[in-house]
Structures are given as structure tokens and as C-alpha cells.
Write a protein that holds these residues in place. Structure first.
Motif, PDB file in Angstrom:
ATOM      1  N   UNK A 235       0.836  -1.202   0.000  1.00 34.91           N
ATOM      2  CA  UNK A 235       0.000   0.000   0.000  1.00 34.91           C
ATOM      3  C   UNK A 235       0.870   1.251   0.000  1.00 34.91           C
ATOM      4  N   UNK A 236       0.366   2.278  -0.648  1.00 34.57           N
ATOM      5  CA  UNK A 236       0.911   3.616  -0.442  1.00 34.57           C
ATOM      6  C   UNK A 236       0.063   4.304   0.619  1.00 34.57           C
ATOM      7  N   UNK A 237       0.727   5.001   1.520  1.00 36.44           N
ATOM      8  CA  UNK A 237       0.043   5.649   2.626  1.00 36.44           C
ATOM      9  C   UNK A 237       0.492   7.098   2.742  1.00 36.44           C
ATOM     10  N   UNK A 238      -0.360   7.916   3.321  1.00 31.02           N
ATOM     11  CA  UNK A 238       0.031   9.272   3.716  1.00 31.02           C
ATOM     12  C   UNK A 238       0.421   9.185   5.181  1.00 31.02           C
ATOM     13  N   UNK A 239       1.667   9.544   5.504  1.00 27.81           N
ATOM     14  CA  UNK A 239       2.165   9.350   6.862  1.00 27.81           C
ATOM     15  C   UNK A 239       2.735  10.648   7.433  1.00 27.81           C
ATOM     16  N   UNK A 240       2.692  10.739   8.748  1.00 27.62           N
ATOM     17  CA  UNK A 240       3.272  11.869   9.463  1.00 27.62           C
ATOM     18  C   UNK A 240       3.433  11.513  10.917  1.00 27.62           C
ATOM     19  N   UNK A 241       4.164  12.326  11.650  1.00 28.61           N
ATOM     20  CA  UNK A 241       4.368  12.067  13.073  1.00 28.61           C
ATOM     21  C   UNK A 241       3.191  12.586  13.890  1.00 28.61           C
ATOM     22  N   UNK A 242       2.947  12.002  15.056  1.00 24.68           N
ATOM     23  CA  UNK A 242       1.903  12.532  15.939  1.00 24.68           C
ATOM     24  C   UNK A 242       2.127  14.006  16.270  1.00 24.68           C
ATOM     25  N   UNK A 243       3.388  14.412  16.477  1.00 30.61           N
ATOM     26  CA  UNK A 243       3.677  15.812  16.828  1.00 30.61           C
ATOM     27  C   UNK A 243       3.271  16.751  15.703  1.00 30.61           C
ATOM     28  N   UNK A 244       3.575  16.365  14.466  1.00 29.46           N
ATOM     29  CA  UNK A 244       3.190  17.213  13.330  1.00 29.46           C
ATOM     30  C   UNK A 244       1.674  17.299  13.230  1.00 29.46           C
ATOM     31  N   UNK A 245       0.989  16.177  13.385  1.00 30.27           N
ATOM     32  CA  UNK A 245      -0.466  16.162  13.233  1.00 30.27           C
ATOM     33  C   UNK A 245      -1.155  16.931  14.356  1.00 30.27           C
ATOM     34  N   UNK A 246      -0.586  16.920  15.565  1.00 27.71           N
ATOM     35  CA  UNK A 246      -1.143  17.724  16.646  1.00 27.71           C
ATOM     36  C   UNK A 246      -0.998  19.208  16.323  1.00 27.71           C
ATOM     37  N   UNK A 247       0.150  19.555  15.734  1.00 27.49           N
ATOM     38  CA  UNK A 247       0.429  20.966  15.445  1.00 27.49           C
ATOM     39  C   UNK A 247      -0.416  21.499  14.299  1.00 27.49           C
ATOM     40  N   UNK A 248      -0.581  20.714  13.238  1.00 30.48           N
ATOM     41  CA  UNK A 248      -1.231  21.208  12.022  1.00 30.48           C
ATOM     42  C   UNK A 248      -2.672  20.711  11.892  1.00 30.48           C
ATOM     43  N   UNK A 249      -2.961  19.565  12.489  1.00 27.61           N
ATOM     44  CA  UNK A 249      -4.307  19.034  12.407  1.00 27.61           C
ATOM     45  C   UNK A 249      -4.374  17.752  11.603  1.00 27.61           C
ATOM     46  N   UNK A 250      -5.322  16.914  11.935  1.00 32.03           N
ATOM     47  CA  UNK A 250      -5.515  15.627  11.271  1.00 32.03           C
ATOM     48  C   UNK A 250      -6.402  15.811  10.044  1.00 32.03           C
ATOM     49  N   UNK A 251      -5.909  15.506   8.834  1.00 33.44           N
ATOM     50  CA  UNK A 251      -6.770  15.620   7.652  1.00 33.44           C
ATOM     51  C   UNK A 251      -7.896  14.583   7.699  1.00 33.44           C
ATOM     52  N   UNK A 252      -9.089  15.016   7.347  1.00 35.50           N
ATOM     53  CA  UNK A 252     -10.245  14.128   7.373  1.00 35.50           C
ATOM     54  C   UNK A 252     -10.612  13.612   5.987  1.00 35.50           C
ATOM     55  N   UNK A 253     -10.353  14.435   4.974  1.00 35.68           N
ATOM     56  CA  UNK A 253     -10.613  14.074   3.575  1.00 35.68           C
ATOM     57  C   UNK A 253      -9.393  14.514   2.767  1.00 35.68           C
TER      58      UNK A 253
END
Length: 298
Positions: free
Chosen positions: A162-180
Motif C-alpha cells: 500500500x501507499x500511505x500518507x504518513x506523518x508524526x503525531x507531533x506534526x499532526x497535533x500541530x497542524x491538524x488531522x486531515x479528514x478528507x
């Protein structure tokens, strides 16, 4: 002069780049190796090797002879294996090529098991993110991801990831979790140039399809650089699940938009064009294929 012995001596000299190193491998004196190569050149009537301050290099005739001699030796080994039976342990040298990160994460940790099964086998793993020339570099089998640009290659798909979109928890807390997928336009992305310079990806969910042009200030030419950039909380990356397998398992990296699909990535075993794959190469491919299918643990 025995022709097969001369071939084996010459091949060992070319691959080691030294008469003295070849002599140690062959357990003979260096003068004997030098004499064998000189007699071979006399018999063929051509110069096969040249000396320089950088060591030994093959002439054009020498390179051509090396490739054919190596093939002849491999075919002779294949004949021996066939006569002895399929259960015989593999021996000789196997030269494998793979991308640095993939090999570090998924090949090298599994080598103890394979080498223990074949104690007479010598394995050389060439780590290179580029698609090198298999014949010129003496590669028995290479493992490559994605679409193969050279249609003349002999290849077999051994896994699909699979190809996935990945990031760190710290980045996602700072910028936000994409929903779509459309939310990705508000994120920075890390572009892996081996996948192309285009940051546009097509996401699918059932019959729905949407294309997103991801914004990026950072492009990287090697997978290890993509990993380092993600770990530094610089943004999201589109990557194969293999590239971040340990971190996805541990939670150091998170996959987002997992209810959407990206085009999968194929892993292919690639063999030198025009050659029959050796028993050693086939055995190693089968071993890795089984491991990636989850049937063989590290």
C-alpha cells in the motif's frame, strides 16, 4: 591450461579488483593467478586487463569475456546442482541489489536465516537507490519498486504494498488531522523524487475519486531522507508501507486518510536481460517473497 579454471580465476580477479585478493580467495599464490591470466590473454590473443594507479580495470574485450565467463560458470554450477538434487545447499557467490532503506529494513535483518540455510553461500548486497546496470555491475538479482522503465528487463512481481500518507503525531497535533484528501492542501508535504516530481495524487474510495496537488517546500532524492524529514516533523509524505513499517507498528509515525486508497506500489525481482536466473537468485527471491507475504518472521 584448464579453460574453466582460467575462467574462474579471471572472474575472481575482476570481481575482487586485485590479483592478491583473488589469490587468497582461490587459496593459491599470487604468481599463479598472474600467470593464469597472462596465459589466458595469450590464448585469446587480446588484452583483458589494464593496470592503473586506481587498480585493475577490464578492457572492452575483458569486460565482454568476464560477462560470458561468469555466465558459463553459473551454468556449470546449475548443472552440478541439478545432478546432485534440489535439496543441496547453495554455494558460491550471490550478488543482490536493492534500495538502501528497503534493504536495511526488510532484507538485511532476514539474512541470518537465509545464510544459516546455505552455509557455503557468499552474499554481496549492493545498496543503491538508483537503477544501476545489472550486467555491468555483476548483479544476479535486483529488487525494484514501482513501474519498471526498461521493458527489456526480465522481471517478476513478488509483492504489492500500500501507499500511505504518513506523518508524526507531533506534526499532526500541530497542524491538524486531515479528514478528507482535500484537507491536504493545508499541509506541507515531503516529496520523494524517486516517485517523480509531481506532487499530485489520486485518492479513491469506492466509486469516488479525487485528485489532490500537495503543497511542498521540500523534495528529497533518497528514501532515508524522506524518513528523516518525516521524523523531524516537517510534513506529510506519500510512501510505501515498507518505507515506514517499524514506525507504523510502533506508533512513531501514523497513517492518515486510511479509508481512502492510493495507487499501490509493486516490488519486482529483476534479472539481467538475456540470462537465465541462477538457482541462487531464484532461491533468494523465493525466500524474500515468502518473508514479505508474512510467512517468515525476522
Amino acid at each position: 591450461m584448464d579453460r574453466m579454471t582460467a575462467m574462474e580465476t579471471f572472474v575472481r580477479v575482476v570481481e575482487s579488483g586485485s590479483f592478491s585478493v583473488a589469490a587468497r580467495h582461490l587459496r593459491v599464490g599470487q604468481p599463479a593467478v598472474s600467470k593464469t591470466v597472462a596465459q589466458l590473454e595469450d590464448r585469446l590473443g587480446v588484452k583483458l586487463l589494464t593496470r592503473s594507479t586506481r587498480g585493475l580495470t577490464t578492457t572492452e574485450a575483458g569486460q565482454s569475456y568476464y560477462e560470458r565467463a561468469k555466465r558459463a560458470i553459473e551454468e556449470a554450477d546449475e548443472a552440478d546442482l541439478a545432478a546432485r538434487g534440489a535439496g543441496t545447499s547453495l554455494s558460491g557467490r550471490l550478488r543482490v541489489c536493492a534500495a538502501v532503506t528497503f534493504a536495511s529494513l526488510h532484507i538485511i535483518p532476514r539474512l541470518p536465516k537465509f545464510l544459516a540455510e546455505h552455509p557455503d553461500l557468499e552474499l554481496e548486497v549492493v545498496l543503491d537507490d538508483r537503477n544501476i546496470d545489472l550486467i555491468q555491475d555483476g548483479i544476479d538479482v535486483a529488487f525494484r519498486m514501482g513501474t519498471l522503465a526498461d521493458s527489456a528487463l526480465t522481471a517478476r512481481r513478488i509483492a504489492r504494498g500500500r501507499r500511505l500518507v504518513v506523518g508524526t503525531p507531533a506534526y499532526l497535533v500541530r497542524v491538524g488531522m486531515p479528514q478528507v484528501p482535500g484537507d491536504l492542501v493545508g499541509h506541507q508535504s515531503i516529496i520523494y523524487l524517486q516517485q517523480g516530481d509531481d506532487a499530485a495524487w489520486t485518492f479513491r474510495q469506492g466509486s469516488a475519486e479525487t485528485a489532490v496537488a500537495m503543497k511542498s517546500r521540500l523534495k528529497v532524492t533518497a528514501a532515508e531522507g524522506v524518513r528523516a524529514a518525516v521524523f523531524a516533523d516537517l510534513g506529510l509524505a506519500v510512501a510505501s508501507e515498507w518505507m515506514f513499517a517499524p514506525e507504523l507498528a510502533s506508533g512513531r509515525v501514523l497513517a492518515v486518510l486510511t479509508d481512502w486508497e492510493l495507487p499501490p506500489v509493486d516490488l519486482s525481482a529483476v534479472f539481467p536481460a538475456g540470462r537465465i536466473a541462477t538457482a541462487k537468485a531464484r532461491a533468494f527471491v523465493a525466500f524474500l517473497e515468502e518473508a514479505l507475504a508474512g510467512k517468515a518472521d525476522i
